[in-house]
Scaffold this motif. Structure first.
Motif, short mmCIF file in Angstrom:
data_model
loop_
_atom_site.label_atom_id
_atom_site.label_comp_id
_atom_site.label_asym_id
_atom_site.label_seq_id
_atom_site.Cartn_x
_atom_site.Cartn_y
_atom_site.Cartn_z
N PHE A 59 0.85 -1.12 -0.04
CA PHE A 59 0.07 0.07 -0.01
C PHE A 59 0.85 1.31 0.20
N VAL A 60 0.53 2.31 -0.50
CA VAL A 60 0.95 3.69 -0.87
C VAL A 60 -0.18 4.31 -0.15
N TYR A 61 0.29 5.08 0.94
CA TYR A 61 -0.78 5.83 1.73
C TYR A 61 -0.25 7.41 1.89
N ILE A 62 -1.28 8.16 2.40
CA ILE A 62 -1.16 9.56 2.57
C ILE A 62 -1.63 9.73 3.96
N LEU A 63 -0.90 10.30 4.83
CA LEU A 63 -1.41 10.60 6.17
C LEU A 63 -1.50 12.09 6.01
N ALA A 64 -2.39 12.62 6.98
CA ALA A 64 -2.40 14.22 7.27
C ALA A 64 -2.65 14.39 8.65
N SER A 65 -2.27 15.61 9.13
CA SER A 65 -2.28 16.01 10.56
C SER A 65 -3.92 16.78 10.38
N LYS A 66 -4.28 17.28 11.44
CA LYS A 66 -5.30 18.18 11.54
C LYS A 66 -5.32 19.35 10.63
N SER A 67 -3.83 19.81 10.92
CA SER A 67 -3.82 21.19 10.04
C SER A 67 -3.23 20.87 8.59
N GLY A 126 3.77 7.32 2.60
CA GLY A 126 4.58 6.19 2.97
C GLY A 126 4.20 5.10 2.19
N VAL A 127 4.92 3.86 2.44
CA VAL A 127 4.67 2.59 1.64
C VAL A 127 4.59 1.49 2.97
N THR A 128 3.73 0.49 2.85
CA THR A 128 3.84 -0.57 3.84
C THR A 128 3.16 -2.04 3.08
N ASN A 129 3.63 -2.99 3.92
CA ASN A 129 2.82 -4.24 3.18
C ASN A 129 1.83 -4.59 4.26
N ASN A 130 1.55 -3.83 5.25
CA ASN A 130 0.50 -4.23 6.33
C ASN A 130 -0.20 -2.71 6.50
N LEU A 131 -1.08 -2.34 6.08
CA LEU A 131 -1.56 -0.89 6.36
C LEU A 131 -2.15 -0.83 7.70
N VAL A 143 -5.71 9.57 4.91
CA VAL A 143 -6.52 10.24 3.86
C VAL A 143 -6.48 9.74 2.59
N HIS A 144 -5.67 8.96 2.39
CA HIS A 144 -5.43 8.22 0.88
C HIS A 144 -4.70 6.89 1.02
N TYR A 145 -5.06 6.00 0.26
CA TYR A 145 -4.21 4.76 0.00
C TYR A 145 -4.71 4.16 -1.15
N GLU A 146 -3.57 3.40 -1.80
CA GLU A 146 -3.67 2.69 -3.25
C GLU A 146 -3.01 1.34 -2.72
N HIS A 147 -3.66 0.27 -3.33
CA HIS A 147 -3.11 -1.13 -3.28
C HIS A 147 -2.35 -1.30 -4.60
N GLU A 187 0.35 -4.83 -5.79
CA GLU A 187 0.79 -6.31 -5.77
C GLU A 187 2.19 -6.18 -5.64
N GLY A 188 2.94 -5.42 -5.95
CA GLY A 188 4.34 -5.83 -5.90
C GLY A 188 5.19 -4.68 -5.41
N ILE A 189 6.30 -4.71 -4.71
CA ILE A 189 6.86 -3.77 -4.00
C ILE A 189 7.53 -2.86 -4.98
N GLU A 190 7.84 -3.14 -6.27
CA GLU A 190 8.41 -2.10 -6.93
C GLU A 190 7.46 -1.35 -7.46
N GLY A 191 6.32 -1.75 -7.80
CA GLY A 191 5.34 -0.58 -8.10
C GLY A 191 4.77 0.34 -6.90
N ALA A 192 4.76 -0.32 -5.72
CA ALA A 192 4.61 0.45 -4.65
C ALA A 192 5.67 1.72 -4.51
N ILE A 193 6.67 1.06 -4.64
CA ILE A 193 8.03 2.16 -4.10
C ILE A 193 7.91 3.34 -5.21
N ALA A 194 7.63 2.81 -6.52
CA ALA A 194 7.85 3.66 -7.66
C ALA A 194 6.74 4.77 -7.63
#
Length: 101
Positions: free
Chosen positions: A7-15, A21-26, A51-55, A57-64
């Motif tokens: 997963f590629v994900y985007i986190l946000a603060s209240k502001s 980031g990227v992870t194999n366990n969201l 606030v956003h995430y994308e799935h 299947e491969g680490i190379e695609g996630a890192i890219a």
């Protein structure tokens, strides 16, 4: 090489300070951010709302994809978030939201 779930994900603060980031366990990774178990930028600036995430299947695609998004100007990241999550709702599963200190 075997494919897994990443997963590629985007986190946000209240502001609305952003972190990509990227992870194999969201769920585990979001828990770590919410509990401030990961020292550094996200803990310092209280960035723990998913606030956003994308799935992928491969680490190379996630890192890219992570590198691609990190290279964007803020306005493009905001547009991506608002395309799928216009209200910037925390997409964290409810059982993890309850664990936020």
């Amino acid at each position: 090489m075997r494919d897994h779930n990443y997963f590629v994900y985007i986190l946000a603060s209240k502001s609305r300070t952003l972190y990509v980031g990227v992870t194999n366990n969201l769920e585990r990774r979001i828990y770590e951010h919410k509990q401030k178990l990961i020292k550094g930028f996200t803990a310092k600036y209280r960035i723990d709302r998913l606030v956003h995430y994308e799935h992928t299947e491969g680490i190379e695609g996630a890192i890219a994809r992570e590198k691609q998004i990190k290279g964007w100007l803020r306005e493009k990241k905001v547009a991506l978030i608002e395309m799928y999550n216009p209200t910037w709702e925390d997409l964290t599963p409810s059982e993890l939201k309850q664990l936020t200190p």
